[in-house]
Design a protein around this motif. Structure first.
Motif, PDB file in Angstrom:
ATOM      1  N   THR A 372      78.376  24.316   2.570  1.00  0.00           N
ATOM      2  CA  THR A 372      78.972  23.561   3.678  1.00  0.00           C
ATOM      3  C   THR A 372      78.309  22.193   3.893  1.00  0.00           C
ATOM      4  O   THR A 372      79.002  21.163   3.918  1.00  0.00           O
ATOM      5  CB  THR A 372      78.946  24.383   4.980  1.00  0.00           C
ATOM      6  OG1 THR A 372      79.643  25.620   4.766  1.00  0.00           O
ATOM      7  CG2 THR A 372      79.617  23.616   6.117  1.00  0.00           C
ATOM      8  N   PRO A 373      76.970  22.117   4.052  1.00  0.00           N
ATOM      9  CA  PRO A 373      76.370  20.781   4.242  1.00  0.00           C
ATOM     10  C   PRO A 373      76.470  19.909   2.995  1.00  0.00           C
ATOM     11  O   PRO A 373      76.647  18.689   3.103  1.00  0.00           O
ATOM     12  CB  PRO A 373      74.913  21.091   4.614  1.00  0.00           C
ATOM     13  CG  PRO A 373      74.663  22.480   4.131  1.00  0.00           C
ATOM     14  CD  PRO A 373      75.967  23.184   4.222  1.00  0.00           C
ATOM     15  N   TYR A 374      76.388  20.525   1.843  1.00  0.00           N
ATOM     16  CA  TYR A 374      76.535  19.803   0.574  1.00  0.00           C
ATOM     17  C   TYR A 374      77.921  19.179   0.487  1.00  0.00           C
ATOM     18  O   TYR A 374      78.081  17.992   0.158  1.00  0.00           O
ATOM     19  CB  TYR A 374      76.297  20.778  -0.580  1.00  0.00           C
ATOM     20  CG  TYR A 374      76.722  20.311  -1.944  1.00  0.00           C
ATOM     21  CD1 TYR A 374      75.889  19.513  -2.729  1.00  0.00           C
ATOM     22  CD2 TYR A 374      77.956  20.696  -2.477  1.00  0.00           C
ATOM     23  CE1 TYR A 374      76.273  19.101  -4.002  1.00  0.00           C
ATOM     24  CE2 TYR A 374      78.348  20.299  -3.743  1.00  0.00           C
ATOM     25  CZ  TYR A 374      77.510  19.496  -4.504  1.00  0.00           C
ATOM     26  OH  TYR A 374      77.893  19.090  -5.764  1.00  0.00           O
ATOM     27  N   ASN A 375      78.945  19.952   0.824  1.00  0.00           N
ATOM     28  CA  ASN A 375      80.318  19.446   0.770  1.00  0.00           C
ATOM     29  C   ASN A 375      80.573  18.376   1.835  1.00  0.00           C
ATOM     30  O   ASN A 375      81.356  17.450   1.607  1.00  0.00           O
ATOM     31  CB  ASN A 375      81.312  20.599   0.931  1.00  0.00           C
ATOM     32  CG  ASN A 375      81.474  21.407  -0.347  1.00  0.00           C
ATOM     33  OD1 ASN A 375      81.183  20.919  -1.440  1.00  0.00           O
ATOM     34  ND2 ASN A 375      81.928  22.644  -0.213  1.00  0.00           N
ATOM     35  N   ALA A 383      83.383  12.154  -3.046  1.00  0.00           N
ATOM     36  CA  ALA A 383      83.129  12.884  -4.284  1.00  0.00           C
ATOM     37  C   ALA A 383      83.737  14.281  -4.170  1.00  0.00           C
ATOM     38  O   ALA A 383      84.060  14.744  -3.069  1.00  0.00           O
ATOM     39  CB  ALA A 383      81.634  12.965  -4.553  1.00  0.00           C
ATOM     40  N   SER A 384      83.879  14.959  -5.282  1.00  0.00           N
ATOM     41  CA  SER A 384      84.500  16.286  -5.282  1.00  0.00           C
ATOM     42  C   SER A 384      83.599  17.311  -4.604  1.00  0.00           C
ATOM     43  O   SER A 384      82.381  17.154  -4.544  1.00  0.00           O
ATOM     44  CB  SER A 384      84.794  16.728  -6.713  1.00  0.00           C
ATOM     45  OG  SER A 384      83.584  16.870  -7.449  1.00  0.00           O
ATOM     46  N   THR A 385      84.206  18.372  -4.086  1.00  0.00           N
ATOM     47  CA  THR A 385      83.459  19.435  -3.416  1.00  0.00           C
ATOM     48  C   THR A 385      83.412  20.681  -4.305  1.00  0.00           C
ATOM     49  O   THR A 385      84.091  20.752  -5.330  1.00  0.00           O
ATOM     50  CB  THR A 385      84.088  19.773  -2.055  1.00  0.00           C
ATOM     51  OG1 THR A 385      85.465  20.155  -2.260  1.00  0.00           O
ATOM     52  CG2 THR A 385      84.029  18.567  -1.129  1.00  0.00           C
ATOM     53  N   LYS A 386      82.603  21.648  -3.882  1.00  0.00           N
ATOM     54  CA  LYS A 386      82.415  22.869  -4.667  1.00  0.00           C
ATOM     55  C   LYS A 386      82.582  24.096  -3.782  1.00  0.00           C
ATOM     56  O   LYS A 386      82.431  24.040  -2.561  1.00  0.00           O
ATOM     57  CB  LYS A 386      81.002  22.904  -5.273  1.00  0.00           C
ATOM     58  CG  LYS A 386      80.645  21.713  -6.154  1.00  0.00           C
ATOM     59  CD  LYS A 386      81.257  21.815  -7.529  1.00  0.00           C
ATOM     60  CE  LYS A 386      80.749  20.702  -8.440  1.00  0.00           C
ATOM     61  NZ  LYS A 386      81.354  20.762  -9.789  1.00  0.00           N
ATOM     62  N   ASP A 390      81.185  28.567  -7.544  1.00  0.00           N
ATOM     63  CA  ASP A 390      80.988  27.656  -8.670  1.00  0.00           C
ATOM     64  C   ASP A 390      79.554  27.689  -9.190  1.00  0.00           C
ATOM     65  O   ASP A 390      79.282  27.143 -10.269  1.00  0.00           O
ATOM     66  CB  ASP A 390      81.341  26.219  -8.266  1.00  0.00           C
ATOM     67  CG  ASP A 390      82.834  26.048  -7.996  1.00  0.00           C
ATOM     68  OD1 ASP A 390      83.627  26.747  -8.646  1.00  0.00           O
ATOM     69  OD2 ASP A 390      83.187  25.233  -7.123  1.00  0.00           O
ATOM     70  N   PHE A 391      78.661  28.331  -8.444  1.00  0.00           N
ATOM     71  CA  PHE A 391      77.252  28.413  -8.844  1.00  0.00           C
ATOM     72  C   PHE A 391      76.879  29.868  -9.115  1.00  0.00           C
ATOM     73  O   PHE A 391      77.150  30.755  -8.298  1.00  0.00           O
ATOM     74  CB  PHE A 391      76.356  27.832  -7.739  1.00  0.00           C
ATOM     75  CG  PHE A 391      76.682  26.402  -7.404  1.00  0.00           C
ATOM     76  CD1 PHE A 391      76.205  25.354  -8.187  1.00  0.00           C
ATOM     77  CD2 PHE A 391      77.506  26.097  -6.321  1.00  0.00           C
ATOM     78  CE1 PHE A 391      76.527  24.037  -7.894  1.00  0.00           C
ATOM     79  CE2 PHE A 391      77.830  24.786  -6.011  1.00  0.00           C
ATOM     80  CZ  PHE A 391      77.344  23.751  -6.804  1.00  0.00           C
ATOM     81  N   GLU A 400      71.739  21.652  -8.798  1.00  0.00           N
ATOM     82  CA  GLU A 400      72.725  20.672  -8.368  1.00  0.00           C
ATOM     83  C   GLU A 400      72.210  19.854  -7.187  1.00  0.00           C
ATOM     84  O   GLU A 400      72.449  18.643  -7.106  1.00  0.00           O
ATOM     85  CB  GLU A 400      74.034  21.377  -8.002  1.00  0.00           C
ATOM     86  CG  GLU A 400      75.078  20.488  -7.326  1.00  0.00           C
ATOM     87  CD  GLU A 400      75.493  19.274  -8.158  1.00  0.00           C
ATOM     88  OE1 GLU A 400      75.985  18.297  -7.564  1.00  0.00           O
ATOM     89  OE2 GLU A 400      75.324  19.302  -9.394  1.00  0.00           O
ATOM     90  N   LEU A 401      71.504  20.489  -6.273  1.00  0.00           N
ATOM     91  CA  LEU A 401      70.980  19.781  -5.111  1.00  0.00           C
ATOM     92  C   LEU A 401      69.934  18.746  -5.513  1.00  0.00           C
ATOM     93  O   LEU A 401      69.854  17.674  -4.900  1.00  0.00           O
ATOM     94  CB  LEU A 401      70.388  20.770  -4.103  1.00  0.00           C
ATOM     95  CG  LEU A 401      71.415  21.613  -3.341  1.00  0.00           C
ATOM     96  CD1 LEU A 401      70.713  22.673  -2.496  1.00  0.00           C
ATOM     97  CD2 LEU A 401      72.297  20.730  -2.449  1.00  0.00           C
ATOM     98  N   GLU A 402      69.143  19.038  -6.525  1.00  0.00           N
ATOM     99  CA  GLU A 402      68.194  18.041  -7.007  1.00  0.00           C
ATOM    100  C   GLU A 402      68.947  16.806  -7.507  1.00  0.00           C
ATOM    101  O   GLU A 402      68.549  15.662  -7.219  1.00  0.00           O
ATOM    102  CB  GLU A 402      67.312  18.612  -8.121  1.00  0.00           C
ATOM    103  CG  GLU A 402      66.271  17.598  -8.605  1.00  0.00           C
ATOM    104  CD  GLU A 402      65.365  18.131  -9.694  1.00  0.00           C
ATOM    105  OE1 GLU A 402      64.411  17.421 -10.060  1.00  0.00           O
ATOM    106  OE2 GLU A 402      65.606  19.245 -10.197  1.00  0.00           O
ATOM    107  N   LYS A 403      70.028  17.024  -8.233  1.00  0.00           N
ATOM    108  CA  LYS A 403      70.827  15.897  -8.727  1.00  0.00           C
ATOM    109  C   LYS A 403      71.470  15.125  -7.573  1.00  0.00           C
ATOM    110  O   LYS A 403      71.535  13.895  -7.594  1.00  0.00           O
ATOM    111  CB  LYS A 403      71.911  16.408  -9.682  1.00  0.00           C
ATOM    112  CG  LYS A 403      71.374  17.045 -10.953  1.00  0.00           C
ATOM    113  CD  LYS A 403      72.501  17.675 -11.771  1.00  0.00           C
ATOM    114  CE  LYS A 403      71.951  18.385 -12.999  1.00  0.00           C
ATOM    115  NZ  LYS A 403      73.032  19.089 -13.752  1.00  0.00           N
ATOM    116  N   GLU A 404      71.941  15.871  -6.568  1.00  0.00           N
ATOM    117  CA  GLU A 404      72.588  15.215  -5.438  1.00  0.00           C
ATOM    118  C   GLU A 404      71.595  14.383  -4.632  1.00  0.00           C
ATOM    119  O   GLU A 404      71.926  13.297  -4.145  1.00  0.00           O
ATOM    120  CB  GLU A 404      73.265  16.251  -4.533  1.00  0.00           C
ATOM    121  CG  GLU A 404      74.158  15.663  -3.453  1.00  0.00           C
ATOM    122  CD  GLU A 404      75.379  14.931  -4.006  1.00  0.00           C
ATOM    123  OE1 GLU A 404      75.988  14.151  -3.251  1.00  0.00           O
ATOM    124  OE2 GLU A 404      75.737  15.131  -5.189  1.00  0.00           O
TER     125      GLU A 404
END
Length: 460
Positions: A372-375, A383-386, A390-391, A400-404
């Motif tokens: 939720t907070p990531y999206n 950007a696209s959501t997940k 998907d994980f 993915e959070l490190e990349k974000e």
């Protein structure tokens, strides 16, 4: 005229009493006035001085140090090892002789700490709401300075009161854990004292909460980090911007993302405008008049989706030194493109987007994939959501959070600490021919001479 003289004496007093950080030297008694002579109005002026001391004498030198040291920023810019030498950071080989980068970072932090200590000691038990606010801000300022020191040095000398005795100023460093304990103590004390956010130019309750969330996450206190980050989001005092990403970084921006910032200016002359903008910008004829030697990591740039608004602060241009196209970060350029009289350089300390990233990461560290907070952040950046499905698991979501975090916070001084927390710092050091001793920066030789009890970090 008398009031101006009084203000001048207060500033001089603060410079003297901050000697534990300025040069670890004894202040001259004839430059100081007794703290009992100060009024409540004077304390407000001292707080302004504490804010001014945070950036150091020339902030562009120390602000990008850890980002160049990390994998986010690549610099081919050389220099004198006794001055600011970006290539040394690029090689993960910071020098104890670097009095301009490391030295000014260290001095600015301890000058700030000295100023904050004076205010905290003077106020004691605050009797009015105005003094409660000032005390809370001083506690946050001190906590931020000590956290910065701990992030790059580990353990440092811990001083929490005004000291004028050289034998008490010169002492051995405390452990990193002891320093961070003090950081947490200061922030926990500050939160109930502070008012809600009103300006990014001063510490607020939300700034204290987010800084404590940052420290808690780094120390593995994941539940507390999530609680604090979500409390900041829930207030609605700051919100993610769905407009252009570059607008966030303008001085007095209408965007509602900045929680706490440093600013420098106005900058009316060409020389004074040689800040981070010129450091990161392409060479002429681009307006920044930079060297074109400091660029973004290509893999990081390639990770942005085509519609991601964060791409608007990436500029591809020919790099003369290599003869190839390189990607330049323009996060600090927007104000320099305005008329000179309007130019203020912004140095972000905390933005609301970090609260969303901390919330998501804290959940993943507790084995819960909460997208939720990531999206929410990704949606604001177009950007696209997940979906959680998907994980494969929480570990995959953490990757993915490190990349974000890289995409969102590049150039804002967070990457090296992130790399240590995510476990990517040591492999990166090995790729540079270094080892775990380079997880920390060295104290400068000048500081070792000033304080013989300050033990150099291992490996330098």
């Amino acid at each position: 005229m008398f009031r101006n003289y009084k203000i001048y004496m207060i500033v001089v007093c603060m410079a003297a009493l901050a000697a534990c950080g300025k040069y670890l030297d004894r202040p001259s008694p004839d430059q100081a006035i007794g703290k009992d002579q100060l009024t409540d109005n004077d304390i407000a002026l001292l707080l302004k001085g504490a804010y001014l001391s945070m950036s150091g004498s020339w902030p562009p030198q120390s602000y990008p140090m850890t980002d160049i040291y990390s994998d986010d920023i690549i610099s081919l810019q050389g220099g004198n090892p006794a001055q600011f030498n970006p290539q040394a950071y690029e090689a993960c080989n910071a020098s104890p002789n670097d009095g301009f980068g490391i030295g000014r970072y260290y001095i600015a932090a301890y000058t700030t700490i000295g100023n904050a200590n004076f205010i905290i000691g003077k106020i004691g038990n605050p009797s009015t709401p105005a003094l409660r606010q000032i005390l809370g801000e001083a506690l946050v300022i001190r906590a931020h300075a000590y956290n910065q020191l701990a992030e790059i040095f580990g353990g440092v000398v811990l001083i929490t009161s005004v000291e004028t005795d050289i034998d008490r100023i010169r002492k051995a460093k405390s452990t990193e854990s002891e320093v961070l304990n003090q950081v947490e103590k200061d922030l926990e004390a500050a939160i109930p004292l502070l008012a809600d956010f009103s300006t990014p130019k001063a510490a607020s309750k939300q700034a204290a909460q987010l800084l404590l969330a940052r420290v808690s996450l780094q120390r593995g206190k994941h539940a507390r980090a999530k609680e604090l980050a979500e409390a900041v989001i829930a207030t609605g005092k700051r919100t993610l911007s769905a407009a252009t990403f570059s607008n966030i970084f303008r001085y007095n921006s209408p965007a509602q993302e900045m929680i706490w910032q440093m600013s420098d200016g106005p900058m009316p002359t060409a020389y004074e405008r040689y800040g981070l903008f010129s450091f990161y910008s392409p060479a002429p004829p681009f307006l920044g008049n930079g060297t074109g030697l400091t660029t973004m990591d290509d893999a990081l740039v390639d990770s942005y989706e085509a519609n991601d608004t964060r791409r608007e602060l990436v500029r591809k241009a020919r790099q003369n030194a290599t003869g190839r196209d390189a990607n330049y970060l323009l996060k600090f350029s927007t104000d320099t493109l305005q008329p000179a009289a309007a130019v203020y350089v912004i140095y972000p300390l905390m933005r609301i987007s970090e609260a969303y990233l901390i919330s998501a990461e804290a959940s993943a560290r507790q084995q819960t994939v909460d997208v939720t907070p990531y999206n929410a952040l990704r949606t604001a950046r177009k950007a696209s959501t997940k979906n959680a499905a998907d994980f494969a698991d929480a570990a995959a979501f953490l990757e993915e959070l490190e990349k974000e975090r890289r995409r969102e916070l590049v150039g804002e001084g967070r990457r090296w600490q992130d790399m240590k927390r995510f476990g990517s710092a040591l492999p990166f050091l090995v790729s540079k021919g270094r080892d775990s001793k380079r997880l920390w920066f060295p104290f400068t030789n000048a500081e070792i001479l000033r304080n013989p009890l300050l033990e150099q970090n291992d490996g330098y």
